[in-house]
Design a protein around this motif. Structure first.
Motif, PDB file in Angstrom:
ATOM      1  N   GLU A  30      67.141 -19.745  52.142  1.00  0.00           N
ATOM      2  CA  GLU A  30      66.189 -20.798  52.441  1.00  0.00           C
ATOM      3  C   GLU A  30      65.437 -20.474  53.733  1.00  0.00           C
ATOM      4  N   GLY A  31      64.122 -20.577  53.690  1.00  0.00           N
ATOM      5  CA  GLY A  31      63.293 -20.235  54.826  1.00  0.00           C
ATOM      6  C   GLY A  31      62.897 -18.777  54.882  1.00  0.00           C
ATOM      7  N   VAL A  32      63.554 -17.942  54.087  1.00  0.00           N
ATOM      8  CA  VAL A  32      63.231 -16.511  54.038  1.00  0.00           C
ATOM      9  C   VAL A  32      62.489 -16.160  52.756  1.00  0.00           C
ATOM     10  N   LEU A  33      62.933 -16.706  51.647  1.00  0.00           N
ATOM     11  CA  LEU A  33      62.326 -16.400  50.355  1.00  0.00           C
ATOM     12  C   LEU A  33      62.459 -17.605  49.446  1.00  0.00           C
ATOM     13  N   ASP A  34      61.357 -17.982  48.822  1.00  0.00           N
ATOM     14  CA  ASP A  34      61.350 -19.066  47.856  1.00  0.00           C
ATOM     15  C   ASP A  34      61.609 -18.471  46.470  1.00  0.00           C
ATOM     16  N   PRO A  35      62.721 -18.832  45.801  1.00  0.00           N
ATOM     17  CA  PRO A  35      63.006 -18.257  44.481  1.00  0.00           C
ATOM     18  C   PRO A  35      61.907 -18.494  43.456  1.00  0.00           C
ATOM     19  N   LYS A  36      61.125 -19.559  43.632  1.00  0.00           N
ATOM     20  CA  LYS A  36      60.046 -19.828  42.680  1.00  0.00           C
ATOM     21  C   LYS A  36      58.946 -18.773  42.751  1.00  0.00           C
ATOM     22  N   GLN A  37      58.817 -18.114  43.896  1.00  0.00           N
ATOM     23  CA  GLN A  37      57.792 -17.080  44.052  1.00  0.00           C
ATOM     24  C   GLN A  37      58.225 -15.742  43.476  1.00  0.00           C
ATOM     25  N   LEU A  38      59.473 -15.651  43.076  1.00  0.00           N
ATOM     26  CA  LEU A  38      60.001 -14.396  42.559  1.00  0.00           C
ATOM     27  C   LEU A  38      59.740 -14.301  41.060  1.00  0.00           C
ATOM     28  N   ASN A  39      59.050 -13.258  40.645  1.00  0.00           N
ATOM     29  CA  ASN A  39      58.726 -13.046  39.233  1.00  0.00           C
ATOM     30  C   ASN A  39      59.639 -11.956  38.679  1.00  0.00           C
ATOM     31  N   PRO A  40      60.594 -12.301  37.809  1.00  0.00           N
ATOM     32  CA  PRO A  40      61.520 -11.276  37.308  1.00  0.00           C
ATOM     33  C   PRO A  40      60.834 -10.209  36.460  1.00  0.00           C
ATOM     34  N   LYS A  41      59.676 -10.537  35.880  1.00  0.00           N
ATOM     35  CA  LYS A  41      58.955  -9.537  35.082  1.00  0.00           C
ATOM     36  C   LYS A  41      58.491  -8.377  35.949  1.00  0.00           C
ATOM     37  N   TYR A  42      58.122  -8.663  37.198  1.00  0.00           N
ATOM     38  CA  TYR A  42      57.733  -7.598  38.113  1.00  0.00           C
ATOM     39  C   TYR A  42      58.904  -6.657  38.390  1.00  0.00           C
ATOM     40  N   GLU A  53      68.514   0.367  51.899  1.00  0.00           N
ATOM     41  CA  GLU A  53      68.900  -0.418  50.725  1.00  0.00           C
ATOM     42  C   GLU A  53      68.222  -1.785  50.715  1.00  0.00           C
ATOM     43  N   THR A  54      68.072  -2.391  51.896  1.00  0.00           N
ATOM     44  CA  THR A  54      67.410  -3.695  51.968  1.00  0.00           C
ATOM     45  C   THR A  54      65.953  -3.590  51.567  1.00  0.00           C
ATOM     46  N   LEU A  55      65.254  -2.588  52.094  1.00  0.00           N
ATOM     47  CA  LEU A  55      63.834  -2.421  51.747  1.00  0.00           C
ATOM     48  C   LEU A  55      63.658  -2.006  50.294  1.00  0.00           C
ATOM     49  N   GLN A  56      64.637  -1.313  49.728  1.00  0.00           N
ATOM     50  CA  GLN A  56      64.560  -0.976  48.305  1.00  0.00           C
ATOM     51  C   GLN A  56      64.464  -2.234  47.449  1.00  0.00           C
ATOM     52  N   VAL A  57      65.336  -3.202  47.733  1.00  0.00           N
ATOM     53  CA  VAL A  57      65.344  -4.437  46.952  1.00  0.00           C
ATOM     54  C   VAL A  57      64.090  -5.249  47.231  1.00  0.00           C
ATOM     55  N   CYS A  58      63.662  -5.311  48.490  1.00  0.00           N
ATOM     56  CA  CYS A  58      62.473  -6.102  48.840  1.00  0.00           C
ATOM     57  C   CYS A  58      61.222  -5.543  48.179  1.00  0.00           C
ATOM     58  N   CYS A  59      61.051  -4.229  48.202  1.00  0.00           N
ATOM     59  CA  CYS A  59      59.862  -3.618  47.587  1.00  0.00           C
ATOM     60  C   CYS A  59      59.896  -3.720  46.069  1.00  0.00           C
ATOM     61  N   LEU A  60      61.079  -3.952  45.509  1.00  0.00           N
ATOM     62  CA  LEU A  60      61.168  -4.113  44.057  1.00  0.00           C
ATOM     63  C   LEU A  60      60.570  -5.435  43.595  1.00  0.00           C
ATOM     64  N   LEU A  61      60.399  -6.394  44.501  1.00  0.00           N
ATOM     65  CA  LEU A  61      59.860  -7.705  44.146  1.00  0.00           C
ATOM     66  C   LEU A  61      58.339  -7.716  44.082  1.00  0.00           C
ATOM     67  N   LEU A  62      57.690  -6.660  44.571  1.00  0.00           N
ATOM     68  CA  LEU A  62      56.229  -6.640  44.645  1.00  0.00           C
ATOM     69  C   LEU A  62      55.609  -6.554  43.255  1.00  0.00           C
ATOM     70  N   PRO A  63      54.377  -7.019  43.105  1.00  0.00           N
ATOM     71  CA  PRO A  63      53.663  -6.790  41.845  1.00  0.00           C
ATOM     72  C   PRO A  63      53.516  -5.295  41.589  1.00  0.00           C
ATOM     73  N   PRO A  64      53.575  -4.856  40.343  1.00  0.00           N
ATOM     74  CA  PRO A  64      53.500  -3.412  40.061  1.00  0.00           C
ATOM     75  C   PRO A  64      52.254  -2.751  40.640  1.00  0.00           C
ATOM     76  N   GLU A  65      51.135  -3.458  40.654  1.00  0.00           N
ATOM     77  CA  GLU A  65      49.911  -2.881  41.220  1.00  0.00           C
ATOM     78  C   GLU A  65      50.082  -2.591  42.710  1.00  0.00           C
ATOM     79  N   ASN A  66      50.653  -3.540  43.446  1.00  0.00           N
ATOM     80  CA  ASN A  66      50.866  -3.329  44.890  1.00  0.00           C
ATOM     81  C   ASN A  66      51.905  -2.247  45.147  1.00  0.00           C
TER      82      ASN A  66
END
Length: 498
Positions: A174-186, A280-293
């Motif tokens: 909470e306060g770091v990442l909103d789960p609603k903004q996370l798109n599992p398809k990406y 490892e932390t940045l690996q997971v964070c960058c995995l959340l980005l849109p494929p284009e970005n």
């Protein structure tokens, strides 16, 4: 099975084995047998040995058998002197009146001996084998339903959030990442649609970088490129190409790491001093980005790193080194907040510098997360066995201190795994119907699996002793040295005079 001499209670027993040795030997035998295969578990081996003990295939060193109390311990067992199979009844000679006259046959000539073939039907086969292994409960194979795409997406989302929360060391996102903004398809697309170099492949070519930008980036990343005839003829060509690339990436208002994930990437800066954890932390964070970005970030980072390490690259600026120039030029187009902050430039510089030094690892797919999700999905698709009388499908091996979670509870997006485990630990502690030995065993298993949650519940040894007090051994020791006659009632006796 290898039989050895063992000593127990000041006595020596020949040609016997411990329960653990028997399980180890039989488990390896079943795994190497083509009729069973390597999927046989240790739990199944113990169940088979229980049947052996019940049907007198084996017995303990005192000759006891007939109960399924075989466990993985150091108790001694042996094979009985006689076979457990019942002998076939012999027919009486008086009843065999139709036997052939063997004197009519010439036994001097060698030849094959004709024997009566034994035909085993299913009933006879089951009857013979049930003598050795006992009756097996009726069971049927349960084929799992096909896992829907929605379930796959929710599993990727929930397990990614749990993995990210564990790496960051936070009790809540909470306060770091909103789960609603996370798109599992990406996430799924960034994992599955990559080339041999690990770069994302876009299906929609309209989202791809313009051809002239890709050519310019390829020119600088592979400098010097080609033969002498293909090189530029005028000085300053490389500076013009670099300015073209910089102007293109600085045009978009939103950075490549997006405004939504700004707080998430800022929280990773405290872990960059630990290189493996930071990667490892940045690996997971960058995995959340849109494929284009993600694709643009991968191509840009590769170009920046190659230019900074290329000693043959001509100077792109009169007063700034190539590495510093790359960071100053592209840090803002990679990370900045939607609202202007004074420390934006400093934070972005530190993050981009770390990503440029480890871009191949940072922009790769996290192996631990991918293997964990694929293993869980394979478990959902795996065929299972359901025994008669069972209320629900369950695998043979399960943790004794955990309850099976339903699919509705697992796919609930707001579920916190830390809270569920804490509740489970509290149920074990407060269960009054559980024996002391069983409760201590389950708490020890929970402590081994989840040491952090266990430490939060029992920070000191005294707090743990309040719920699991050690049994006093003084009483047992005193009973050993106490005479039995002192507890008997007084009896009057008459003396007999001679």
């Amino acid at each position: 099975m290898p039989l050895k001499k063992h000593r127990l209670h000041f006595r020596t027993h020949d040609r016997c084995f411990t329960a653990t040795q028997g399980i180890d030997w039989l488990h390896e035998l079943l795994r190497s047998n083509q009729n069973f295969g390597p999927e046989v578990t240790r739990y199944q081996t113990v169940q088979l040995l229980k049947k052996f003990l019940k049907n007198h295939v084996i017995e303990d060193v005192k000759g006891r058998w007939g109960k399924e109390d075989f466990e993985d311990n150091n108790r001694l067992y042996r094979f009985p002197a006689s076979s457990p199979l019942k002998p076939y009844p012999k027919k009486s000679r008086l009843l065999n009146s139709n036997l052939p006259n063997w004197s009519e046959y010439d036994t001097s000539r060698p030849g094959p001996v004709l024997v009566r073939p034994i035909i085993l039907n299913s009933e006879l086969w089951n009857k013979r084998h049930s003598i050795a292994i006992g009756e097996v409960s009726e069971c049927r194979i349960v084929h799992r339903k096909e896992v829907s795409q929605g379930t796959v997406e929710e599993i990727w989302k929930s397990m990614t959030l749990a993995h990210l929360q564990k790496i960051l060391g936070l009790t809540s996102l909470e306060g770091v990442l909103d789960p609603k903004q996370l798109n599992p398809k990406y996430i799924i697309y960034n994992v599955q649609h990559v080339n041999k170099q690990g770069v994302v492949i876009l299906e929609n070519k309209l989202e791809e970088l313009p051809h002239w930008v890709l050519s310019a980036m390829r020119c600088l990343a592979n400098w010097p490129n080609g033969s002498e005839l293909n090189r530029p003829m005028y000085p300053g060509f490389e500076r013009d190409v670099f300015k073209t690339i910089a102007d293109y990436f600085q045009k978009p208002k939103e950075p490549l790491l997006t405004f939504e994930f700004y707080e998430l990437f800022i929280n990773t800066l405290g872990l960059l001093h630990q290189q493996p954890v930071g990667i490892e932390t940045l690996q997971v964070c960058c995995l959340l980005l849109p494929p284009e970005n993600r694709r643009r970030l991968q191509l840009l980072m590769r170009m920046m790193a190659r230019i900074a390490l290329n000693v043959e690259m001509p100077s792109l600026h009169d007063a700034i080194a190539s590495r510093t120039l790359m960071i100053q030029t592209f840090s803002r187009c990679i990370l900045h907040s939607e609202d202007e902050v004074d420390l934006d430039e400093l934070l972005a510089t530190r993050l981009v510098s770390f990503m440029m030094d480890h871009y191949q690892d940072v922009l790769g797919v996290p192996d631990h997360l991918q293997s964990a999700v694929e293993e869980h999905l394979a478990h959902l698709r795996r065929v299972q066995i359901k025994y008669a009388g069972a209320d629900a499908d369950a695998t043979l091996v399960s943790c004794s201190f955990c309850h099976q979670m339903s699919s509705e509870d697992f796919t609930e997006p707001q579920r916190n795994p830390q809270t569920a485990l804490t509740t489970q630990l509290e149920e074990i502690v407060m269960d009054k119907s559980m024996s002391f030995k069983e409760k201590k065993k389950k708490l020890k298993q929970f402590q081994k699996a989840y040491p952090e949650i266990y430490k939060n519940r029992f920070p000191t040894i005294e707090s743990e002793a309040m719920f699991c007090p050690e049994k006093s051994k003084l009483k047992t020791q005193l009973m050993f040295f106490t005479m039995k006659k002192s507890f008997q009632p007084f009896r009057r006796t008459r003396s007999v005079r001679m």
